[in-house]
Motif scaffolding. Structure first.
Motif, short mmCIF file in Angstrom:
data_model
loop_
_atom_site.label_atom_id
_atom_site.label_comp_id
_atom_site.label_asym_id
_atom_site.label_seq_id
_atom_site.Cartn_x
_atom_site.Cartn_y
_atom_site.Cartn_z
N TYR A 124 0.85 -1.18 0.00
CA TYR A 124 0.00 0.00 0.00
C TYR A 124 0.89 1.24 0.00
N GLU A 125 0.78 2.03 -1.07
CA GLU A 125 1.62 3.21 -1.26
C GLU A 125 0.73 4.45 -1.40
N THR A 126 1.05 5.50 -0.66
CA THR A 126 0.24 6.71 -0.71
C THR A 126 0.62 7.65 -1.84
N ASP A 127 1.83 7.50 -2.37
CA ASP A 127 2.35 8.43 -3.37
C ASP A 127 2.35 7.75 -4.74
N GLN A 128 1.46 8.21 -5.61
CA GLN A 128 1.34 7.59 -6.93
C GLN A 128 2.66 7.65 -7.71
N SER A 129 3.42 8.71 -7.53
CA SER A 129 4.65 8.87 -8.29
C SER A 129 5.71 7.84 -7.94
N ARG A 130 5.56 7.18 -6.80
CA ARG A 130 6.54 6.18 -6.37
C ARG A 130 6.22 4.77 -6.87
N LEU A 131 5.03 4.58 -7.40
CA LEU A 131 4.61 3.22 -7.77
C LEU A 131 5.54 2.59 -8.80
N GLY A 132 6.01 3.39 -9.76
CA GLY A 132 6.88 2.85 -10.80
C GLY A 132 8.26 2.46 -10.31
N LYS A 133 8.60 2.86 -9.09
CA LYS A 133 9.93 2.55 -8.55
C LYS A 133 9.95 1.26 -7.74
N ILE A 134 8.77 0.74 -7.42
CA ILE A 134 8.70 -0.39 -6.48
C ILE A 134 9.35 -1.64 -7.05
N ILE A 135 9.00 -2.03 -8.27
CA ILE A 135 9.57 -3.25 -8.84
C ILE A 135 11.08 -3.13 -9.02
#
Length: 438
Positions: A305-316
């Motif tokens: 669960y991530e609150t910052d949409q801009s960080r989603l692409g960095k997770i993988i």
């Protein structure tokens, strides 16, 4: 409303909840309108039909239907709307219903109100005397309450149709719990049949009874289900240890906060209504990965669960880097998201206008500003918002003095039914002003 298994272990802290509960009773008293004739009529009409709405809610609670099986529920809603003289369309998708109420005056906006219909699989303890008659199925999320509120709003507005401008579309949506119904309705031509310029919805939850809460932009954290595939040479114990390392390295919270302790959402010092809430700026994960072998490979699955949409692409990439720096670098096959549901994002301008209308008519305490994003939950109302600007509200259903805790998808989920009255009054007034406003 979606939720993962981890929250089922939650134990509600009444001492925390009670801190804000006294104010909630004061807020509830303020649901009497502030002198405006139209809204006083809304209030009196709501009071008149309240017992009927409670009876409907209890009947739906006792006769729940799973996603895709909402046949009886559909018939109850359909007949109710027809008796109000509201046009009904049941042809769009499965057991969906769209009620169309046209105002008697020219002009005005076209507005939609959505209520979800389906129940949950499960046999959690349920303390009410009108508990489910259907083994393995129960309204443990509050959709029965949403339906009663939606029907109440329809009746209040239908009684005033000659004084209304515009059109209201009452969307009764099936299959929310499977995150399919909203998208299926859209894919089957919902918005070629109706053309609202704005859309609204609510969800009852574990806030003090009658408390409305809302914020612009994201109401929930972004939910992703992630899968790591390794060569099966990695043992189950090694995979679990790697999962723990990823959990520790990837998780992010502010100042040692614990946003996974969702029972604190109504706490006055750390909850959603405090600008310093613990429920913002975080990435959290389910405590442990699910580890299993399949097709001669080792799998690790979990929700995050991530609150910052801009960080989603960095997770993988970050997970891949953690594994490449471990002794399992040569064992990595792939990292991917296997579930990427959209999240509820409230239109900024509409949200501010809605807050102003509610406060004007029912007082400053009638609606609280939300400063955080709730983990674990989500709602496919997000698909409607991708097509039409909309606002999604939380409505409190808990009452510590009565021992009622409206924690969705949890044992002994219950609501103080006074929240039905608050919902009908508040949102009938909101829709009237949006319909007739400039």
């Amino acid at each position: 409303m979606k939720i993962t298994l981890s929250i089922l272990l939650f134990i509600f802290n009444f001492s925390v909840f009670a801190q804000s509960d006294n104010q909630a009773f004061k807020n509830l008293a303020r649901t009497t309108p502030k002198g405006d004739l139209a809204h006083n009529l809304v209030s009196s009409e709501t009071d008149r039909i309240y017992d009927k709405l409670v009876s409907i809610r209890r009947d739906l609670h006792a006769n729940p239907e799973l996603a895709g099986n909402e046949k009886r529920t559909q018939q109850i809603i359909k007949q109710y709307l027809i008796r109000l003289g509201i046009e009904v369309d049941t042809s769009i998708y499965a057991h969906s219903i769209v009620g169309i109420l046209k105002g008697g005056k020219k002009g005005g906006r076209k507005i939609a109100w959505r209520a979800d219909m389906d129940a949950l699989p499960g046999d959690f303890p349920d303390s009410v005397i009108f508990k489910s008659k259907i083994k393995g199925v129960q309204h443990g999320c509050g959709h029965d309450v949403h339906l009663a509120i939606g029907l109440g709003i329809a009746e209040v507005l239908a009684k005033r149709r000659q004084l209304l401008k515009g059109t209201v579309y009452f969307i009764f949506q099936p299959e929310e719990e499977t995150f399919k119904g909203a998208k299926k309705m859209i894919d089957n031509g919902l918005f070629s049949r109706i053309n609202p310029s704005e859309i609204y919805s609510l969800h009852v939850t574990a806030l003090p009874v009658g408390q409305i809460m809302v914020k612009p932009n994201e109401m929930f954290a972004y939910q992703r289900r992630i899968r790591i595939r390794l060569k099966n040479e990695v043992t189950e114990e090694e995979a679990k240890a790697l999962g723990d390392e990823i959990h520790s390295s990837l998780s992010r919270v502010q100042n040692h906060a614990k946003p996974w302790e969702i029972q604190h959402i109504s706490d006055s010092s750390t909850g959603l209504m405090n600008p310093n809430t613990i429920f913002k700026d975080y990435l959290i994960m389910d405590e442990h990965f699910k580890v299993y072998a399949k097709n001669n490979e080792r799998y690790l699955d979990t929700y995050l669960y991530e609150t910052d949409q801009s960080r989603l692409g960095k997770i993988i990439p970050e997970i891949e880097q953690i594994i490449k720096e471990s002794r399992y670098a040569e064992k990595l096959l792939a990292v991917s998201f296997i579930q990427e549901n959209p999240t509820v994002v409230n239109d900024e301008k509409l949200t501010e206008k809605a807050i102003a209308i509610l406060k004007k008519n029912y007082g400053d305490y009638s609606v609280a500003r939300d400063y955080g994003q709730v983990p674990y939950f989500n709602d496919d109302f997000a698909y409607f918002q991708q097509k039409v600007p909309g606002v999604y509200f939380f409505l409190g259903g808990s009452n510590a003095k009565k021992g009622i805790v409206a924690m969705n998808h949890a044992p002994n989920f219950n609501v103080d039914e006074e929240c039905i009255k608050v919902g009908v009054k508040s949102f009938s007034s909101l829709l009237i002003e949006r319909l007739n406003g400039k």
